[in-house]
Each structure stands twice: as C-alpha cells, then as structure tokens.
Design an enzyme around this catalytic site. Structure first.
Site, mmCIF file in Angstrom:
data_model
loop_
_atom_site.group_PDB
_atom_site.id
_atom_site.type_symbol
_atom_site.label_atom_id
_atom_site.label_comp_id
_atom_site.label_asym_id
_atom_site.label_seq_id
_atom_site.Cartn_x
_atom_site.Cartn_y
_atom_site.Cartn_z
ATOM 1 N N CYS A 24 60.265 60.510 24.266
ATOM 2 C CA CYS A 24 60.315 60.258 22.826
ATOM 3 C C CYS A 24 59.618 61.381 22.088
ATOM 4 C CB CYS A 24 59.645 58.916 22.496
ATOM 5 S SG CYS A 24 59.901 58.377 20.785
ATOM 6 N N TYR A 30 51.523 51.864 18.762
ATOM 7 C CA TYR A 30 51.742 50.503 19.251
ATOM 8 C C TYR A 30 52.879 50.402 20.262
ATOM 9 C CZ TYR A 30 55.283 50.509 15.478
ATOM 10 O OH TYR A 30 56.334 50.799 14.644
ATOM 11 N N GLY A 74 62.403 54.986 24.777
ATOM 12 C CA GLY A 74 62.306 56.298 24.160
ATOM 13 C C GLY A 74 63.178 56.518 22.940
ATOM 14 N N SER A 130 64.332 52.570 13.003
ATOM 15 C CA SER A 130 62.991 51.992 12.953
ATOM 16 C C SER A 130 62.247 52.501 11.720
ATOM 17 C CB SER A 130 62.211 52.353 14.220
ATOM 18 O OG SER A 130 62.841 51.822 15.362
ATOM 19 N N CYS A 262 68.349 36.119 20.631
ATOM 20 C CA CYS A 262 68.050 35.516 21.926
ATOM 21 C C CYS A 262 66.822 34.613 21.890
ATOM 22 C CB CYS A 262 67.877 36.608 22.987
ATOM 23 S SG CYS A 262 66.516 37.760 22.682
ATOM 24 N N ASP A 284 64.565 43.297 28.458
ATOM 25 C CA ASP A 284 63.797 44.439 27.981
ATOM 26 C C ASP A 284 62.295 44.224 28.135
ATOM 27 O OD1 ASP A 284 63.417 46.923 26.842
ATOM 28 O OD2 ASP A 284 63.482 46.184 24.789
ATOM 29 N N CYS A 324 57.241 21.295 23.794
ATOM 30 C CA CYS A 324 58.488 21.799 23.220
ATOM 31 C C CYS A 324 59.618 20.774 23.328
ATOM 32 C CB CYS A 324 58.914 23.090 23.919
ATOM 33 S SG CYS A 324 57.854 24.506 23.595
#
Length: 419
Positions: A24, A30, A74, A130, A262, A284, A324
């Site tokens: 990147c 972060y 990246g 982003s 999701c 991910d 839940c």
C-alpha cells in the site's frame, strides 16, 4: 445449519482477492491489514498470471450465469493497469455466453487518474473510495509514509471518476477521531454529492487469537451515538437524501426483504477470500493460518468449499448465544458478525457481538420512523407493480405480494394498501 456441501456446490460464490497482498502507498495508523508502512517494495506482490488464469477458468465454469469479483489490497491499483486488463481479458475468454460479470474495487483513491477512470467506465467496475470525512478528519489518520495527509489526492481522484461517470461509493472508517462528528460527516458527504456511503467501525484483529474478538478503537456507546446522530440526518423527515448502507439494510427488514450486508443476514455469504499467492480463507476477517482452507493454485474451488474449516465457519453465524435467540431485534441483526463474538470450544458463542448494544440502541431509536418509512416504501412499490405488472388488479391472497418482497400477499401487504 442449512449449509451442507451439496448445497454449497450449487451456490453462487463471491470472490474477494487481495490483489497485491499488503502492499500500500498509504500508512493509515488504524489499518488492520497492511504492514508496509506506506512503502511497498520495488517489486509489487501482485497475483501471478498462472494462478489468475487457473482460478478464473474454474470459477467461470461453475458461474451459472453470474460471476462477481472484488479486488482489494493493500492498494489494488499498485498492481497496474496491465494486470486488470489481463483480468477482464481472462473473464471474457472463459465466461459462458450470457454470463453477467461484476467487478468491484476498493481503493484509497490517491492513484486514480484519467486512464484508470476510463478503464473502470469501459468495463463497468464499481469503485469504492476510502474517505473518512472532511479534510481535517481524513488527514488525521489517512496519511502516507511521510505523515502527509491524502485528502486532496483522494478528492482529485474522485473528480476523474466523475468526469468519466464511473459508479462509485464512499467507505468511511469510524474511529476515535470522527465518531463524535456524525452530523459533520453526513453534511460533508451530502455537500460533496456523495450519494452512496458505507460506515465501518474501526477494529484490529491482527493482535488477537483467531477465535477471540479483536481490539476496537471505539466503544459500543460511542458507535451507538454515532448511528443515532447519522440516522437523524439521513432520515430527513422520511425522505432520505443519501444512501447509507447500514440504514438501507435496516429498511430492508421493514419492507419484508433480506438485508444484503453480511453482518445483518441470517447466514454468512458463500465467499472465498484469496491472498495474492492464492491462499484461500472464508472471510476477510479470518485471514490467518488457522483459517486457511486451501490454495487455488493447487486446489479446486470445490475442494476449498468442502474444507472442514469452511463448514465450521458457515456454522458460526447461526450459532447464536442465548441472549440473541430471544432478542426482539434478531430479525434485523441476526447476531451481528461472528468475528465480533467471543467463542468457546467448537461452535459455542460465549458472548454477543461487541457492538450488540450499539445495534439495540439504533434499532430502538429508529423503530417508529423506520416502520412509517417501510410502510410508505412498500405501499409505493405495491401500487407501481400492480399497475405495471397486474393491469391494476389485486393479487390473490396466496399470490406473491405486488410490493416485490417475495412473500405471499396475505403475509405482506394485505391490510396495508387500500385501493
């Protein structure tokens, strides 16, 4: 759990590929993934052509009319234009006739130029950019290796996308520096004409064991307040001005539809996450040696889907903790994200989603307004579809509802719409 191997063999499988691994050109403090500090080496770690072709050929052979690719990093644009020209060429070569191919790419926006924008328009890429808010907020944490802010480079890149009429959306990370500025961020996004926005809370999973929650930059209380403030701006008296993915997914529940995000679906989607070298993972947030389910250079897609770890992963989402199962907001949340829960042995969820309190807060806060907005949307869709598709006639009680929810009329809009 409703996700047996036989079922998976016939499911649509999404693909997210870490195009250049962790390489990147920014050094956002972060970032939970990239560790190069904004200084990628002279040789970018992009996907090998042989691995790329093998996978695309196999994937297209099982595509059954639709194929979707998400390219991330990246910074995926570091792979170069030639790489993505190779991608679309391989997709066209191996796609069965009539296949709908979708490509999306998530970029920090600093490398976007006229050539990239023309390419994305030509091949109908959806581009995610982003951007954490106005300049003072964005530049506080989204910096390069020299500590210089990236805001103006990102905005310049967005102008190239606009000039070529490329579809794009904005992704904003919510962290300590902007969690108290929801209205300011929403106002900025609207003033800039950004119509599609996604917020994700800042978290770091790298320092934790695979089956334990990560480190979070904001508290559930802070995120709950952010969502409430953002909702007030978004709602706009019942006429939302900006598409915010979280609220759009909430609204889906109030219109008898399933959420597409999701985190708020009953099951995790069937997706393969691929590292640059072909290593495969189920999500991910589960890119670690303990969750590797194969490598597409040496394993078939079917072998990867049959891996015991994939079966285990797909069983985690519906394995809800007791709190839940009886929660009034379960139809909207479905337990949130499994990565945000604390897990015991096997599939024992010891704790609820870290942001459970945030979700409960926004659901309760927005409920009455969402009910009204949902009813208005359903009524409008019902009337439109009745005129266009049913020649002005009401559907039968057991017929599909005219609002398009997929439910029977008697279970959906019967009693809501008066003719």
């Amino acid at each position: 759990m409703g996700c047996g191997v036989a079922t998976l063999e016939h499911r649509h499988v999404g693909v997210m590929w870490k195009t250049v691994s962790e390489d990147c050109n920014l050094a956002c403090d972060y970032c939970y993934y990239s560790t190069c500090g904004g200084k990628p080496g002279p040789k970018i770690n992009r996907i090998d052509s042989a691995i790329l072709e093998k996978f695309i050929k196999e994937y297209m052979a099982r595509s059954r009319g639709a194929a979707s690719f998400a390219w991330q990093g990246g910074e995926p644009l570091l792979a170069g234009m030639e790489f993505f020209e190779e991608v679309v060429s391989l997709q066209a070569r191996y796609a069965p006739k009539g296949t709908i191919i979708g490509n999306s790419i998530q970029t920090n926006g600093t490398l976007l130029n006229d050539r990239w924008a023309a390419f994305f328009k030509k091949y109908n890429f959806l581009v995610g950019v982003s951007l954490d808010g106005p300049e003072n907020i964005h530049d506080a944490r989204r910096v390069d290796s020299l500590g210089q802010g990236s805001f103006h480079r990102v905005m310049k890149g967005i102008e190239h996308l606009r000039r070529h009429q490329v579809d794009f959306n904005i992704l904003s990370v919510i962290h300590k520096g902007n969690v108290g500025h929801a209205a300011e961020i929403m106002s900025f996004l609207e003033q800039e004409g950004f119509s599609y926005v996604q917020f994700i809370p800042c978290m770091d999973f790298r320092s934790q064991e695979p089956d334990k929650p990560g480190v979070y930059d904001i508290t559930p209380a802070e995120y709950g307040r952010f969502l409430r403030e953002a909702f007030d701006y978004w709602y706009n008296g019942g006429n939302p001005r900006v598409s915010v993915r979280f609220f759009d997914n909430m609204l889906a529940g109030y219109t008898n539809r399933e959420a597409e995000l999701c985190i708020h679906r009953a099951e995790c989607p069937t997706t393969i996450i691929l590292e640059q070298n072909g290593d495969a993972y189920p999500c991910d947030f589960y890119i670690s040696p303990e969750w590797k389910i194969g490598n597409v250079a040496t394993h078939s897609i079917e072998d990867i889907l049959k891996h015991p770890l994939y079966t285990r992963f797909l069983g985690m989402k519906p394995a809800l903790p007791e709190g839940c199962r009886s929660c009034e907001w379960k139809p909207l949340c479905h337990g949130g994200c499994p990565r945000n829960r604390e897990w015991g042995s096997e599939l024992e969820a010891r704790g609820r989603d870290y942001f459970c309190a945030s979700y409960k807060e926004i659901y309760a806060y927005a409920d009455e307004r969402m009910k009204e907005l949902g009813d208005n949307v359903r009524s409008s869709l019902f009337r439109q579809n009745m005129q266009y598709h049913l020649k002005g006639q009401l559907p039968g009680r057991n017929d599909p509802c005219a609002c398009g929810s997929g439910k029977k009329y008697k279970q959906c809009c019967l009693g809501l719409v008066t003719i």
